[in-house]
Design a protein around this motif. Sequence first.
Motif, PDB file in Angstrom:
ATOM      1  N   TYR A 250       0.852  -1.189   0.000  1.00  0.00           N
ATOM      2  CA  TYR A 250       0.000   0.000   0.000  1.00  0.00           C
ATOM      3  C   TYR A 250       0.893   1.246   0.000  1.00  0.00           C
ATOM      4  CZ  TYR A 250      -3.408  -3.446   1.747  1.00  0.00           C
ATOM      5  OH  TYR A 250      -4.214  -4.550   1.914  1.00  0.00           O
ATOM      6  N   LEU A 251       1.025   1.865  -1.173  1.00  0.00           N
ATOM      7  CA  LEU A 251       1.902   3.030  -1.314  1.00  0.00           C
ATOM      8  C   LEU A 251       1.171   4.218  -1.937  1.00  0.00           C
ATOM      9  CD1 LEU A 251       5.169   1.276  -2.604  1.00  0.00           C
ATOM     10  CD2 LEU A 251       4.639   2.000  -0.275  1.00  0.00           C
ATOM     11  N   SER A 252      -0.133   4.198  -1.970  1.00  0.00           N
ATOM     12  CA  SER A 252      -0.898   5.270  -2.591  1.00  0.00           C
ATOM     13  C   SER A 252      -0.731   6.593  -1.847  1.00  0.00           C
ATOM     14  CB  SER A 252      -2.392   4.907  -2.633  1.00  0.00           C
ATOM     15  OG  SER A 252      -2.620   3.829  -3.497  1.00  0.00           O
ATOM     16  N   LEU A 273      -2.035  -4.517  -4.682  1.00  0.00           N
ATOM     17  CA  LEU A 273      -0.996  -3.585  -5.100  1.00  0.00           C
ATOM     18  C   LEU A 273      -1.653  -2.222  -5.296  1.00  0.00           C
ATOM     19  CD1 LEU A 273       1.881  -2.893  -6.010  1.00  0.00           C
ATOM     20  CD2 LEU A 273       1.251  -3.655  -8.320  1.00  0.00           C
ATOM     21  N   SER A 274      -1.355  -1.298  -4.399  1.00  0.00           N
ATOM     22  CA  SER A 274      -1.990   0.017  -4.412  1.00  0.00           C
ATOM     23  C   SER A 274      -0.922   1.090  -4.610  1.00  0.00           C
ATOM     24  CB  SER A 274      -2.749   0.244  -3.089  1.00  0.00           C
ATOM     25  OG  SER A 274      -3.334   1.523  -3.066  1.00  0.00           O
ATOM     26  N   LEU A 275      -0.896   1.664  -5.826  1.00  0.00           N
ATOM     27  CA  LEU A 275       0.120   2.671  -6.174  1.00  0.00           C
ATOM     28  C   LEU A 275      -0.520   3.975  -6.645  1.00  0.00           C
ATOM     29  CD1 LEU A 275       2.604   0.386  -8.179  1.00  0.00           C
ATOM     30  CD2 LEU A 275       2.682   0.977  -5.754  1.00  0.00           C
ATOM     31  N   SER A 276      -1.769   4.197  -6.305  1.00  0.00           N
ATOM     32  CA  SER A 276      -2.512   5.365  -6.783  1.00  0.00           C
ATOM     33  C   SER A 276      -1.920   6.676  -6.281  1.00  0.00           C
ATOM     34  CB  SER A 276      -3.970   5.276  -6.322  1.00  0.00           C
ATOM     35  OG  SER A 276      -4.574   4.086  -6.755  1.00  0.00           O
ATOM     36  N   PHE A 277      -2.161   7.734  -7.047  1.00  0.00           N
ATOM     37  CA  PHE A 277      -1.841   9.102  -6.660  1.00  0.00           C
ATOM     38  C   PHE A 277      -0.380   9.264  -6.247  1.00  0.00           C
ATOM     39  CE2 PHE A 277      -6.404   8.528  -5.900  1.00  0.00           C
ATOM     40  CZ  PHE A 277      -6.902   9.470  -6.797  1.00  0.00           C
ATOM     41  N   ASN A 278       0.474   8.932  -7.188  1.00  0.00           N
ATOM     42  CA  ASN A 278       1.902   9.178  -7.089  1.00  0.00           C
ATOM     43  C   ASN A 278       2.337   9.885  -8.374  1.00  0.00           C
ATOM     44  OD1 ASN A 278       3.317   7.917  -4.573  1.00  0.00           O
ATOM     45  ND2 ASN A 278       1.796   6.383  -5.151  1.00  0.00           N
ATOM     46  N   ASN A 279       3.603   9.823  -8.665  1.00  0.00           N
ATOM     47  CA  ASN A 279       4.119  10.444  -9.885  1.00  0.00           C
ATOM     48  C   ASN A 279       4.795   9.416 -10.786  1.00  0.00           C
ATOM     49  OD1 ASN A 279       3.391  13.166  -9.094  1.00  0.00           O
ATOM     50  ND2 ASN A 279       5.100  13.078  -7.632  1.00  0.00           N
ATOM     51  N   PHE A 280       4.296   8.189 -10.770  1.00  0.00           N
ATOM     52  CA  PHE A 280       4.851   7.165 -11.652  1.00  0.00           C
ATOM     53  C   PHE A 280       4.641   7.574 -13.109  1.00  0.00           C
ATOM     54  CE2 PHE A 280       4.003   4.488  -7.842  1.00  0.00           C
ATOM     55  CZ  PHE A 280       5.313   4.069  -7.630  1.00  0.00           C
ATOM     56  N   ASN A 281       5.637   7.284 -13.925  1.00  0.00           N
ATOM     57  CA  ASN A 281       5.558   7.679 -15.323  1.00  0.00           C
ATOM     58  C   ASN A 281       6.039   6.540 -16.222  1.00  0.00           C
ATOM     59  OD1 ASN A 281       8.450   7.794 -15.270  1.00  0.00           O
ATOM     60  ND2 ASN A 281       8.297   9.843 -14.382  1.00  0.00           N
ATOM     61  N   THR A 288       4.774  -8.182 -16.432  1.00  0.00           N
ATOM     62  CA  THR A 288       4.648  -8.397 -14.995  1.00  0.00           C
ATOM     63  C   THR A 288       3.253  -8.846 -14.571  1.00  0.00           C
ATOM     64  OG1 THR A 288       5.169  -7.365 -12.872  1.00  0.00           O
ATOM     65  CG2 THR A 288       3.961  -6.018 -14.450  1.00  0.00           C
ATOM     66  N   TRP A 289       2.332  -8.978 -15.525  1.00  0.00           N
ATOM     67  CA  TRP A 289       0.937  -9.211 -15.158  1.00  0.00           C
ATOM     68  C   TRP A 289       0.505 -10.643 -15.421  1.00  0.00           C
ATOM     69  CZ3 TRP A 289       0.445  -5.239 -12.334  1.00  0.00           C
ATOM     70  CH2 TRP A 289       0.994  -4.011 -12.708  1.00  0.00           C
ATOM     71  N   ASN A 290       1.225 -11.591 -14.842  1.00  0.00           N
ATOM     72  CA  ASN A 290       0.835 -12.993 -14.979  1.00  0.00           C
ATOM     73  C   ASN A 290       0.526 -13.628 -13.630  1.00  0.00           C
ATOM     74  OD1 ASN A 290       3.370 -13.033 -13.940  1.00  0.00           O
ATOM     75  ND2 ASN A 290       4.255 -14.435 -15.461  1.00  0.00           N
ATOM     76  N   SER A 291       0.180 -12.773 -12.662  1.00  0.00           N
ATOM     77  CA  SER A 291      -0.112 -13.268 -11.319  1.00  0.00           C
ATOM     78  C   SER A 291      -1.473 -13.954 -11.277  1.00  0.00           C
ATOM     79  CB  SER A 291      -0.096 -12.108 -10.315  1.00  0.00           C
ATOM     80  OG  SER A 291      -0.570 -12.527  -9.056  1.00  0.00           O
ATOM     81  N   THR A 292      -1.541 -15.046 -10.557  1.00  0.00           N
ATOM     82  CA  THR A 292      -2.816 -15.753 -10.380  1.00  0.00           C
ATOM     83  C   THR A 292      -3.447 -15.451  -9.030  1.00  0.00           C
ATOM     84  OG1 THR A 292      -1.647 -17.687  -9.505  1.00  0.00           O
ATOM     85  CG2 THR A 292      -2.109 -17.650 -11.876  1.00  0.00           C
ATOM     86  N   VAL A 293      -2.804 -14.595  -8.216  1.00  0.00           N
ATOM     87  CA  VAL A 293      -3.339 -14.301  -6.880  1.00  0.00           C
ATOM     88  C   VAL A 293      -3.708 -12.832  -6.706  1.00  0.00           C
ATOM     89  CG1 VAL A 293      -2.118 -16.210  -5.794  1.00  0.00           C
ATOM     90  CG2 VAL A 293      -1.028 -13.967  -5.903  1.00  0.00           C
ATOM     91  N   LEU A 294      -3.265 -11.942  -7.616  1.00  0.00           N
ATOM     92  CA  LEU A 294      -3.542 -10.520  -7.467  1.00  0.00           C
ATOM     93  C   LEU A 294      -5.044 -10.260  -7.557  1.00  0.00           C
ATOM     94  CD1 LEU A 294      -1.879  -7.890  -7.065  1.00  0.00           C
ATOM     95  CD2 LEU A 294      -2.143  -7.490  -9.519  1.00  0.00           C
ATOM     96  N   GLU A 295      -5.573  -9.566  -6.536  1.00  0.00           N
ATOM     97  CA  GLU A 295      -7.012  -9.298  -6.462  1.00  0.00           C
ATOM     98  C   GLU A 295      -7.346  -7.821  -6.617  1.00  0.00           C
ATOM     99  OE1 GLU A 295      -8.298 -10.900  -2.755  1.00  0.00           O
ATOM    100  OE2 GLU A 295      -7.869 -12.984  -3.309  1.00  0.00           O
ATOM    101  N   VAL A 296      -6.450  -6.941  -6.162  1.00  0.00           N
ATOM    102  CA  VAL A 296      -6.694  -5.500  -6.221  1.00  0.00           C
ATOM    103  C   VAL A 296      -5.484  -4.822  -6.838  1.00  0.00           C
ATOM    104  CG1 VAL A 296      -7.137  -3.398  -4.893  1.00  0.00           C
ATOM    105  CG2 VAL A 296      -8.186  -5.563  -4.182  1.00  0.00           C
ATOM    106  N   LEU A 297      -5.733  -4.014  -7.890  1.00  0.00           N
ATOM    107  CA  LEU A 297      -4.672  -3.266  -8.555  1.00  0.00           C
ATOM    108  C   LEU A 297      -5.162  -1.840  -8.776  1.00  0.00           C
ATOM    109  CD1 LEU A 297      -1.955  -2.997 -10.012  1.00  0.00           C
ATOM    110  CD2 LEU A 297      -3.075  -3.875 -12.084  1.00  0.00           C
ATOM    111  N   THR A 298      -4.551  -0.871  -8.087  1.00  0.00           N
ATOM    112  CA  THR A 298      -4.932   0.529  -8.257  1.00  0.00           C
ATOM    113  C   THR A 298      -3.708   1.322  -8.718  1.00  0.00           C
ATOM    114  OG1 THR A 298      -4.481   1.107  -5.931  1.00  0.00           O
ATOM    115  CG2 THR A 298      -6.683   0.319  -6.451  1.00  0.00           C
ATOM    116  N   LEU A 299      -3.841   1.906  -9.909  1.00  0.00           N
ATOM    117  CA  LEU A 299      -2.761   2.676 -10.520  1.00  0.00           C
ATOM    118  C   LEU A 299      -3.233   4.085 -10.897  1.00  0.00           C
ATOM    119  CD1 LEU A 299      -1.378  -0.066 -12.960  1.00  0.00           C
ATOM    120  CD2 LEU A 299      -0.499   0.530 -10.701  1.00  0.00           C
ATOM    121  N   ASP A 300      -4.413   4.469 -10.462  1.00  0.00           N
ATOM    122  CA  ASP A 300      -5.006   5.741 -10.868  1.00  0.00           C
ATOM    123  C   ASP A 300      -4.226   6.931 -10.309  1.00  0.00           C
ATOM    124  OD1 ASP A 300      -6.204   4.309  -8.578  1.00  0.00           O
ATOM    125  OD2 ASP A 300      -7.193   6.217  -8.172  1.00  0.00           O
TER     126      ASP A 300
END
Length: 356
Positions: A250-252, A273-281, A288-300
Amino acid sequence: MEKITWFSLLHAVLLVHCVVACLARSVPNITSDQSSLLALKANITFDPHGVLDNNWSTSTFVCNWVGVTCGVRHRRVTSLDLSDMALEGTVPPNLGNLSFLVSLNLRNNSFSGHLPDELVHLRRLKFMNLSFNKFSGQLPSWLGGLTKLQELILGNNSFIGTIPPSFSNMSKLEYLSLSYNFIQGMIPQEIGNLRNLKILNVENNQLIGPLPLTIFNMSSLQTIAFTHNGISGNLPTDMCYGLSNLQGLYLSSNELQGQIPSNLYECSKLQILSLSFNNFNGPIPRGTWNSTVLEVLTLDGNNFKGEIPQEMSNLLNLEILAMQDGGLTGLIPSSIFNITSLQDLDLSGNSFTAIC
Protein backbone atom coordinates in the motif's frame (compact mmCIF):
# COMPACT_ATOMS: atom_id res chain seq x y z
CA MET A 1 34.33 -23.41 72.39
CA GLU A 2 30.88 -25.08 72.35
CA LYS A 3 29.17 -21.85 73.50
CA ILE A 4 30.85 -19.91 70.75
CA THR A 5 29.64 -22.45 68.16
CA TRP A 6 26.03 -22.30 69.36
CA PHE A 7 26.19 -18.53 69.49
CA SER A 8 27.49 -18.41 65.90
CA LEU A 9 24.77 -20.79 64.74
CA LEU A 10 22.05 -18.74 66.42
CA HIS A 11 23.45 -15.57 64.89
CA ALA A 12 23.43 -17.18 61.42
CA VAL A 13 19.82 -18.33 61.79
CA LEU A 14 18.68 -14.88 62.86
CA LEU A 15 20.58 -13.35 59.95
CA VAL A 16 18.88 -15.69 57.48
CA HIS A 17 15.44 -14.84 58.89
CA CYS A 18 16.24 -11.16 58.61
CA VAL A 19 17.32 -11.48 54.99
CA VAL A 20 14.21 -13.51 54.09
CA ALA A 21 11.97 -10.95 55.79
CA CYS A 22 13.68 -8.10 53.99
CA LEU A 23 13.36 -9.84 50.66
CA ALA A 24 9.71 -10.52 51.31
CA ARG A 25 9.18 -6.81 51.84
CA SER A 26 11.21 -5.69 48.81
CA VAL A 27 10.19 -8.23 46.15
CA PRO A 28 7.03 -7.11 44.32
CA ASN A 29 3.99 -9.33 44.81
CA ILE A 30 0.28 -9.34 44.06
CA THR A 31 -0.16 -6.53 46.60
CA SER A 32 2.13 -4.27 44.59
CA ASP A 33 0.19 -5.25 41.45
CA GLN A 34 -2.99 -4.20 43.19
CA SER A 35 -1.44 -0.87 44.16
CA SER A 36 -0.39 -0.25 40.55
CA LEU A 37 -3.90 -0.91 39.27
CA LEU A 38 -5.47 1.26 41.94
CA ALA A 39 -3.13 4.07 40.83
CA LEU A 40 -4.48 3.60 37.31
CA LYS A 41 -8.04 3.71 38.62
CA ALA A 42 -7.23 6.96 40.43
CA ASN A 43 -6.08 8.44 37.10
CA ILE A 44 -9.39 7.63 35.39
CA THR A 45 -11.43 10.81 35.14
CA PHE A 46 -14.42 9.35 33.30
CA ASP A 47 -15.81 5.83 33.58
CA PRO A 48 -19.24 6.04 31.94
CA HIS A 49 -20.14 2.39 32.49
CA GLY A 50 -18.79 2.29 36.04
CA VAL A 51 -16.65 -0.72 35.20
CA LEU A 52 -13.73 0.19 37.47
CA ASP A 53 -15.76 2.11 40.05
CA ASN A 54 -18.03 -0.85 40.69
CA ASN A 55 -15.48 -3.63 40.41
CA TRP A 56 -11.93 -2.61 41.24
CA SER A 57 -12.14 -2.72 45.03
CA THR A 58 -9.83 -3.93 47.78
CA SER A 59 -12.74 -6.00 49.07
CA THR A 60 -12.27 -8.43 46.18
CA PHE A 61 -9.18 -10.29 45.02
CA VAL A 62 -7.35 -8.36 42.31
CA CYS A 63 -7.22 -11.40 40.01
CA ASN A 64 -11.03 -11.30 39.90
CA TRP A 65 -11.22 -7.69 38.76
CA VAL A 66 -12.75 -6.93 35.37
CA GLY A 67 -10.07 -6.84 32.67
CA VAL A 68 -7.42 -8.43 34.88
CA THR A 69 -5.91 -11.87 34.31
CA CYS A 70 -3.36 -13.51 36.59
CA GLY A 71 -0.91 -16.29 35.89
CA VAL A 72 -1.58 -19.72 37.36
CA ARG A 73 1.94 -20.26 38.67
CA HIS A 74 2.87 -16.98 40.36
CA ARG A 75 -0.62 -15.48 40.78
CA ARG A 76 0.61 -12.18 39.39
CA VAL A 77 -1.14 -9.91 36.89
CA THR A 78 -0.19 -11.07 33.38
CA SER A 79 -2.86 -9.37 31.26
CA LEU A 80 -4.72 -6.06 31.47
CA ASP A 81 -7.52 -5.59 28.94
CA LEU A 82 -9.57 -2.40 29.29
CA SER A 83 -10.41 -2.08 25.61
CA ASP A 84 -13.68 -0.52 24.40
CA MET A 85 -14.72 0.88 27.79
CA ALA A 86 -14.88 4.61 26.84
CA LEU A 87 -12.50 5.44 29.67
CA GLU A 88 -10.84 8.84 29.97
CA GLY A 89 -7.70 9.60 31.93
CA THR A 90 -3.94 9.15 31.88
CA VAL A 91 -1.56 6.25 32.42
CA PRO A 92 0.38 6.57 35.71
CA PRO A 93 4.06 5.61 36.09
CA ASN A 94 2.95 2.93 38.58
CA LEU A 95 1.77 0.75 35.73
CA GLY A 96 5.43 0.00 35.05
CA ASN A 97 5.48 -2.02 38.29
CA LEU A 98 3.36 -4.80 36.78
CA SER A 99 6.51 -6.81 36.25
CA PHE A 100 4.71 -10.00 35.12
CA LEU A 101 2.55 -8.23 32.55
CA VAL A 102 2.55 -9.95 29.14
CA SER A 103 -0.39 -8.21 27.47
CA LEU A 104 -1.60 -4.59 27.72
CA ASN A 105 -4.71 -3.61 25.78
CA LEU A 106 -6.21 -0.13 26.21
CA ARG A 107 -7.65 0.06 22.70
CA ASN A 108 -10.56 2.33 21.86
CA ASN A 109 -10.73 4.60 24.89
CA SER A 110 -9.84 8.25 25.45
CA PHE A 111 -6.59 7.97 27.35
CA SER A 112 -4.43 11.06 26.84
CA GLY A 113 -1.06 12.51 27.77
CA HIS A 114 2.40 11.02 27.38
CA LEU A 115 3.35 7.41 27.93
CA PRO A 116 5.39 7.29 31.16
CA ASP A 117 9.02 6.20 30.84
CA GLU A 118 8.46 3.66 33.62
CA LEU A 119 6.63 1.38 31.20
CA VAL A 120 10.07 0.33 29.95
CA HIS A 121 10.20 -1.93 33.03
CA LEU A 122 7.52 -4.19 31.55
CA ARG A 123 10.23 -6.57 30.36
CA ARG A 124 7.87 -9.53 29.86
CA LEU A 125 5.46 -7.59 27.64
CA LYS A 126 4.66 -9.29 24.33
CA PHE A 127 1.50 -7.46 23.27
CA MET A 128 0.73 -3.72 23.52
CA ASN A 129 -2.33 -2.18 21.89
CA LEU A 130 -2.94 1.50 22.67
CA SER A 131 -4.71 2.36 19.41
CA PHE A 132 -7.71 4.68 19.12
CA ASN A 133 -6.87 6.88 22.07
CA LYS A 134 -5.55 10.43 22.50
CA PHE A 135 -1.98 9.73 23.52
CA SER A 136 0.45 12.48 22.52
CA GLY A 137 4.06 13.52 22.77
CA GLN A 138 7.16 12.10 21.14
CA LEU A 139 7.06 8.52 19.99
CA PRO A 140 9.01 7.04 22.93
CA SER A 141 12.47 5.70 22.12
CA TRP A 142 12.36 3.54 25.26
CA LEU A 143 9.85 1.26 23.50
CA GLY A 144 12.93 -0.30 21.93
CA GLY A 145 13.77 -1.64 25.38
CA LEU A 146 10.73 -3.93 25.34
CA THR A 147 12.66 -6.63 23.53
CA LYS A 148 10.01 -9.35 23.91
CA LEU A 149 7.29 -7.37 22.15
CA GLN A 150 5.64 -9.22 19.28
CA GLU A 151 2.85 -6.72 18.60
CA LEU A 152 3.06 -2.94 19.03
CA ILE A 153 -0.11 -1.14 17.94
CA LEU A 154 -0.14 2.63 18.49
CA GLY A 155 -2.36 3.72 15.61
CA ASN A 156 -4.96 6.50 15.78
CA ASN A 157 -3.36 8.67 18.42
CA SER A 158 -1.51 12.01 18.34
CA PHE A 159 2.11 10.93 18.59
CA ILE A 160 4.68 13.25 17.03
CA GLY A 161 8.40 13.12 16.34
CA THR A 162 10.29 10.54 14.33
CA ILE A 163 10.46 6.75 14.36
CA PRO A 164 13.30 6.00 16.81
CA PRO A 165 16.11 3.77 15.47
CA SER A 166 15.88 1.96 18.81
CA PHE A 167 12.74 0.23 17.53
CA SER A 168 15.11 -2.14 15.76
CA ASN A 169 15.93 -3.66 19.17
CA MET A 170 12.49 -5.29 19.27
CA SER A 171 13.83 -8.27 17.37
CA LYS A 172 10.75 -10.45 18.04
CA LEU A 173 8.31 -7.86 16.68
CA GLU A 174 5.83 -9.26 14.14
CA TYR A 175 3.25 -6.47 13.96
CA LEU A 176 4.06 -2.73 14.04
CA SER A 177 1.29 -0.19 13.52
CA LEU A 178 1.89 3.56 13.86
CA SER A 179 -0.85 4.66 11.47
CA TYR A 180 -2.89 7.86 11.84
CA ASN A 181 -0.49 9.86 13.95
CA PHE A 182 1.69 12.90 13.22
CA ILE A 183 5.03 11.15 12.84
CA GLN A 184 7.57 13.00 10.71
CA GLY A 185 10.99 12.52 9.20
CA MET A 186 12.50 9.62 7.34
CA ILE A 187 12.04 5.93 8.00
CA PRO A 188 15.17 4.70 9.79
CA GLN A 189 17.30 2.17 7.97
CA GLU A 190 17.37 0.16 11.20
CA ILE A 191 13.78 -0.94 10.60
CA GLY A 192 15.29 -3.54 8.30
CA ASN A 193 16.71 -5.32 11.36
CA LEU A 194 13.23 -6.49 12.37
CA ARG A 195 13.65 -9.87 10.75
CA ASN A 196 10.40 -11.29 12.16
CA LEU A 197 8.19 -8.38 11.12
CA LYS A 198 5.09 -9.41 9.14
CA ILE A 199 3.01 -6.23 9.17
CA LEU A 200 4.47 -2.71 8.88
CA ASN A 201 1.74 -0.08 8.93
CA VAL A 202 2.65 3.62 9.11
CA GLU A 203 -0.19 4.98 6.96
CA ASN A 204 -1.47 8.54 7.34
CA ASN A 205 1.54 10.23 8.88
CA GLN A 206 3.97 12.87 7.63
CA LEU A 207 6.92 10.71 6.66
CA ILE A 208 9.25 11.86 3.90
CA GLY A 209 12.23 10.63 1.93
CA PRO A 210 12.79 7.34 0.13
CA LEU A 211 11.85 3.92 1.38
CA PRO A 212 14.92 2.36 3.03
CA LEU A 213 16.40 -0.36 0.87
CA THR A 214 16.61 -2.53 4.00
CA ILE A 215 12.81 -2.92 3.91
CA PHE A 216 13.05 -4.78 0.62
CA ASN A 217 15.23 -7.44 2.24
CA MET A 218 12.71 -8.34 4.95
CA SER A 219 11.49 -11.71 3.72
CA SER A 220 9.03 -12.06 6.61
CA LEU A 221 6.98 -9.02 5.54
CA GLN A 222 3.43 -9.74 4.44
CA THR A 223 2.06 -6.18 4.49
CA ILE A 224 3.81 -2.86 3.78
CA ALA A 225 1.49 0.12 4.26
CA PHE A 226 2.70 3.71 3.74
CA THR A 227 -0.43 5.26 2.22
CA HIS A 228 -0.87 9.05 2.72
CA ASN A 229 2.66 10.17 3.52
CA GLY A 230 5.30 12.10 1.61
CA ILE A 231 7.44 9.13 0.57
CA SER A 232 9.52 9.93 -2.51
CA GLY A 233 12.04 8.29 -4.82
CA ASN A 234 11.83 5.22 -7.03
CA LEU A 235 10.86 1.65 -6.29
CA PRO A 236 13.90 -0.64 -6.65
CA THR A 237 13.91 -2.63 -9.86
CA ASP A 238 14.57 -5.82 -7.87
CA MET A 239 12.13 -4.98 -5.06
CA CYS A 240 10.50 -8.42 -5.05
CA TYR A 241 13.72 -10.35 -4.74
CA GLY A 242 13.73 -10.20 -0.95
CA LEU A 243 9.94 -9.94 -0.38
CA SER A 244 8.94 -13.53 -1.02
CA ASN A 245 5.97 -13.42 1.39
CA LEU A 246 4.55 -10.01 0.48
CA GLN A 247 0.75 -10.04 0.17
CA GLY A 248 -0.17 -6.36 0.38
CA LEU A 249 1.76 -3.28 -0.82
CA TYR A 250 0.00 0.00 0.00
CA LEU A 251 1.90 3.03 -1.31
CA SER A 252 -0.90 5.27 -2.59
CA SER A 253 -0.95 9.05 -2.03
CA ASN A 254 2.78 9.63 -1.82
CA GLU A 255 5.37 11.26 -4.08
CA LEU A 256 6.91 8.19 -5.62
CA GLN A 257 8.18 8.51 -9.18
CA GLY A 258 9.92 6.62 -11.96
CA GLN A 259 8.63 3.49 -13.59
CA ILE A 260 6.84 0.57 -12.03
CA PRO A 261 9.32 -2.33 -11.71
CA SER A 262 8.89 -4.83 -14.53
CA ASN A 263 9.48 -7.87 -12.32
CA LEU A 264 6.56 -7.49 -9.92
CA TYR A 265 5.62 -11.04 -10.89
CA GLU A 266 8.40 -12.16 -8.54
CA CYS A 267 6.17 -11.03 -5.65
CA SER A 268 4.31 -14.27 -6.24
CA LYS A 269 1.99 -13.96 -3.20
CA LEU A 270 0.98 -10.34 -3.82
CA GLN A 271 -2.80 -9.93 -3.56
CA ILE A 272 -3.13 -6.13 -3.24
CA LEU A 273 -1.00 -3.59 -5.10
CA SER A 274 -1.99 0.02 -4.41
CA LEU A 275 0.12 2.67 -6.17
CA SER A 276 -2.51 5.37 -6.78
CA PHE A 277 -1.84 9.10 -6.66
CA ASN A 278 1.90 9.18 -7.09
CA ASN A 279 4.12 10.44 -9.88
CA PHE A 280 4.85 7.16 -11.65
CA ASN A 281 5.56 7.68 -15.32
CA GLY A 282 6.57 5.84 -18.45
CA PRO A 283 4.70 2.86 -19.85
CA ILE A 284 2.97 0.30 -17.67
CA PRO A 285 5.31 -2.72 -17.89
CA ARG A 286 4.02 -5.63 -19.95
CA GLY A 287 5.78 -8.67 -18.59
CA THR A 288 4.65 -8.40 -14.99
CA TRP A 289 0.94 -9.21 -15.16
CA ASN A 290 0.83 -12.99 -14.98
CA SER A 291 -0.11 -13.27 -11.32
CA THR A 292 -2.82 -15.75 -10.38
CA VAL A 293 -3.34 -14.30 -6.88
CA LEU A 294 -3.54 -10.52 -7.47
CA GLU A 295 -7.01 -9.30 -6.46
CA VAL A 296 -6.69 -5.50 -6.22
CA LEU A 297 -4.67 -3.27 -8.56
CA THR A 298 -4.93 0.53 -8.26
CA LEU A 299 -2.76 2.68 -10.52
CA ASP A 300 -5.01 5.74 -10.87
CA GLY A 301 -3.77 9.31 -10.54
CA ASN A 302 -0.31 8.83 -12.07
CA ASN A 303 1.47 10.08 -15.20
CA PHE A 304 1.76 6.98 -17.36
CA LYS A 305 2.28 6.99 -21.10
CA GLY A 306 1.07 4.49 -23.65
CA GLU A 307 -1.51 1.75 -23.63
CA ILE A 308 -2.87 -0.76 -21.18
CA PRO A 309 -0.85 -3.95 -21.68
CA GLN A 310 -2.75 -6.89 -23.14
CA GLU A 311 -1.07 -9.04 -20.49
CA MET A 312 -3.35 -7.56 -17.80
CA SER A 313 -6.03 -9.96 -18.96
CA ASN A 314 -3.91 -12.72 -17.39
CA LEU A 315 -4.92 -11.48 -13.91
CA LEU A 316 -7.63 -14.10 -13.63
CA ASN A 317 -8.50 -13.41 -9.99
CA LEU A 318 -8.54 -9.62 -10.23
CA GLU A 319 -11.55 -8.04 -8.51
CA ILE A 320 -10.69 -4.32 -8.57
CA LEU A 321 -8.83 -2.47 -11.33
CA ALA A 322 -8.53 1.32 -10.97
CA MET A 323 -6.60 3.17 -13.69
CA GLN A 324 -8.53 6.42 -14.00
CA ASP A 325 -6.72 9.72 -14.60
CA GLY A 326 -3.50 7.89 -15.37
CA GLY A 327 -2.44 9.58 -18.62
CA LEU A 328 -3.10 6.44 -20.66
CA THR A 329 -3.78 6.48 -24.41
CA GLY A 330 -4.40 4.06 -27.25
CA LEU A 331 -6.68 1.06 -27.30
CA ILE A 332 -8.40 -0.64 -24.39
CA PRO A 333 -7.75 -4.39 -24.60
CA SER A 334 -11.14 -6.12 -24.87
CA SER A 335 -9.65 -9.13 -23.10
CA ILE A 336 -9.79 -7.20 -19.83
CA PHE A 337 -13.57 -7.52 -19.91
CA ASN A 338 -13.17 -11.29 -19.96
CA ILE A 339 -11.79 -11.37 -16.42
CA THR A 340 -14.80 -13.02 -14.78
CA SER A 341 -13.75 -12.13 -11.24
CA LEU A 342 -13.67 -8.38 -11.99
CA GLN A 343 -16.17 -6.46 -9.86
CA ASP A 344 -14.95 -2.86 -10.14
CA LEU A 345 -13.30 -1.37 -13.23
CA ASP A 346 -12.56 2.35 -13.66
CA LEU A 347 -10.68 3.59 -16.73
CA SER A 348 -12.15 7.11 -16.85
CA GLY A 349 -10.14 10.28 -17.28
CA ASN A 350 -7.73 8.85 -19.84
CA SER A 351 -7.40 9.41 -23.61
CA PHE A 352 -8.34 6.04 -25.03
CA THR A 353 -9.29 5.87 -28.70
CA ALA A 354 -11.23 2.60 -28.82
CA ILE A 355 -11.59 -0.96 -27.55
CA CYS A 356 -9.68 -3.60 -29.43
